[in-house]
Design a protein around this motif. Sequence first.
Motif, PDB file in Angstrom:
ATOM      1  N   ASP A   1      47.174 111.956  54.757  1.00 24.60           N
ATOM      2  CA  ASP A   1      47.876 111.251  55.818  1.00 24.60           C
ATOM      3  C   ASP A   1      48.988 110.403  55.224  1.00 24.60           C
ATOM      4  O   ASP A   1      48.935 110.025  54.071  1.00 24.60           O
ATOM      5  CB  ASP A   1      46.899 110.320  56.547  1.00 24.60           C
ATOM      6  CG  ASP A   1      45.713 111.095  57.092  1.00 24.60           C
ATOM      7  OD1 ASP A   1      45.917 112.258  57.495  1.00 24.60           O
ATOM      8  OD2 ASP A   1      44.598 110.546  57.077  1.00 24.60           O
ATOM      9  N   GLU A   2      49.960 110.063  56.044  1.00 28.83           N
ATOM     10  CA  GLU A   2      50.996 109.131  55.586  1.00 28.83           C
ATOM     11  C   GLU A   2      50.357 107.785  55.327  1.00 28.83           C
ATOM     12  O   GLU A   2      49.603 107.277  56.163  1.00 28.83           O
ATOM     13  CB  GLU A   2      52.043 108.952  56.682  1.00 28.83           C
ATOM     14  CG  GLU A   2      52.965 110.131  56.808  1.00 28.83           C
ATOM     15  CD  GLU A   2      54.036 109.884  57.851  1.00 28.83           C
ATOM     16  OE1 GLU A   2      54.254 108.719  58.242  1.00 28.83           O
ATOM     17  OE2 GLU A   2      54.646 110.871  58.291  1.00 28.83           O
ATOM     18  N   MET A   3      50.642 107.191  54.190  1.00 29.60           N
ATOM     19  CA  MET A   3      50.092 105.863  53.894  1.00 29.60           C
ATOM     20  C   MET A   3      50.830 105.238  52.727  1.00 29.60           C
ATOM     21  O   MET A   3      51.494 105.937  51.968  1.00 29.60           O
ATOM     22  CB  MET A   3      48.609 105.964  53.556  1.00 29.60           C
ATOM     23  CG  MET A   3      48.315 106.784  52.302  1.00 29.60           C
ATOM     24  SD  MET A   3      46.570 106.799  51.919  1.00 29.60           S
ATOM     25  CE  MET A   3      45.986 107.972  53.113  1.00 29.60           C
TER      26      MET A   3
END
Length: 672
Positions: free
Chosen positions: A409-411
Amino acid sequence: MTTNQGVPVADNQSSLKAGLRGPALLKDFILREKITHFDHERIPERIVHARGSGAHGYFEAYKPLTSLTRAAPFQEAGKRTPVFVRFSTVQGERGSKDTARDVRGFAVKFYTDEGNWDLVGNNMPVFFIQDAMKFPDLVHAVKPEPHHGMPQAGSAHDTFWDFVSLMPESTHMLMWAMSDRGIPRSYRMMQGFGVHTYRFVNGDGQSSLVKFHWKPLLGTHSLVWEEAVKISGCDPDFHRRDLWEAIESGAYPEWELGVQVFSEADADKFSFDVLDATKLVPEELVPVTPIGRMVLNRNPDNFFAETEQVAFCTAHVVPGIDFTNDPLLAGRIHSYVDTQISRLGGPNFHELPINAPLAPVHNNQRDGMHRQAIHRGRVSYEPNSLGGGCPFQTGQMGFVPFPEPIQGDEMRGKPEKFAEHYNQARLFFDSQTAPEKAHIIAAFRFELSKVTVPAIRTRTLAMLRNVSDELAGGVAEGLGMDLPEAMPRALPRTPKPEVKASPALSLMALPGEQGIRSRKVAIVIADGVDGAAVAAVQAALAKEGAMGRLVGPRVGPFTTAQGKTLEAEASFENEPSVLFDGLVLPGGEGAFAALAGNGQVREYVQDPYRHCKTILALGSGVDLLAAAGVPTDGDDAGLLAFAKGKANAPAAFVKALSLHRHFERETDPPRV
Ligand code: HDE
């Protein structure tokens, strides 16, 4: 002589005035054009790496690497690709000294058949930080402090050590920066590294991971700190001059390019993450395979047009070379193009001759500041039919990005292995020879002694305790401090490193293959000097491609013991002995007696002794050594003192000089 409009200039001496003693006139367009152009001669200097020196040359491939990469320079044995290289310091401003303790930039522009590839590396294989997000902080911390603009070209100040002592990920790089690699003898005697893990991609689209290494044929050699400090006073252009003179004299510097190639599956098993630029891949884990050589054989014609205006960009890759997800590299891919736009005044910097690819350029980009090309016709769009469809995209022949699968995931955050900061710092320190370790301890001691806030010193020592107690203890002793508790580590369990010692990390591992080629030796002369001894030493040096330079109490002619004339090219005053690799005191009845009482001459002799250089003294030259307080009775392979002369002295000197330094002589503090 003409104006920029091609109008002949009748008088280039005086401005136009109303009467000889009258006011200068506004209508003097010749004066105004000249001054206006002059006013705008400077462009903004690079934010970092402002001080640099460049040279032209070529890269030559040893054999085809087609199974690994389709990159144009590596497709045929013997294939030559033109290059332009710029070496630099990082911290200082454009006019700062060359011999600062600093990282050196090692940026290579390959003008390949398929466009320009810039390998923008350093002389150290790792970096201070892991993520581009921290780069402006790092640079703000190391640059002169903003309130008073000091110090110039130096990391020995509060803000740098404040920052790095709060950033344990910098520990490994600090080892390199505080080692002798931070004060190279010459740009020609440093390794270069691509730092990040890159990708090779072959014609079938298969990728392997790759690290780039440049290895100098002259070997890796450094200055000693006090010498670097003195050189910065007597020749701030020391490295620029060295590179320029070597190339002018035909001693073309040469490096071998090597690669460490490994698969993603190999990388997954390493105890460290190959996307972390604070880690290297030990050569004992993945060997370096030589793939070609680079020769620098032409100085720039014009420093500004070439060395200053050259625009290196990590985004400049060619088919066959691709990026990995190193988060530091990602920031660089953006940064370099962006910075050139402000530094070179617009988006057309690729048209400057030094930046222009040799491969033809066809696209529909138009206009912008300083556009040079005159695009003909009315088509500047694609698809088109009015221009016959040209220029059209190249499909698989063009740059096809490696289709790396996206995970997660984007993070904002970091993978777990990024949190281990000390294994490789320890590996580096433990792999050094005794004198190199002593120099690292001395460098930390010096830098931290300039830090005025005690808590910063303590925090740095706490960090160093996680590397080595020998190191931390040595630094603490040098600062008169007790050792604090070690800094807490981020990971509860430290991953076990694959390699415990890596001799390749020592500068001594690469003595070089070219002996004393292009080294400079001071041969002291005065009236009465033994001209035969001078000639013998000069011949022995010339045979090995080194240079003996005659230095006297003043420049100009002196009469030898044999009644001949020798011309001193330099004087004690204008070329102090720190500028040379070795010293010869050739003797001659009474030649040096008058010099012995002179403090300047004593220093001329003491400096090379204290800096562990090779010294040859013959006949009365030995008395000069004694007058300078240099002990001649010890067992010192770099101090050749023959009061009665010696037939093979020049050959013995050449041999001792090839060892570069004689650190077994070194005592710290020095004993003279
Ligand atoms: Fe650079 N760096 N850098 N850098 N760098 C620049 O580009 C930057 C980094 C390196 O001789 C700038 O043209 C960011 C690592 C060299 O012209 C700028 C980050 C390495 C040179 C810039 C880094 C380098 C530069 C300044 C972290 C070693 C000189 C002017 C994300 C692999 C090239 C310019 C020359 C120059 C940005 C980190 C090497 C501002 C944002 C790591 C050799 O764009």
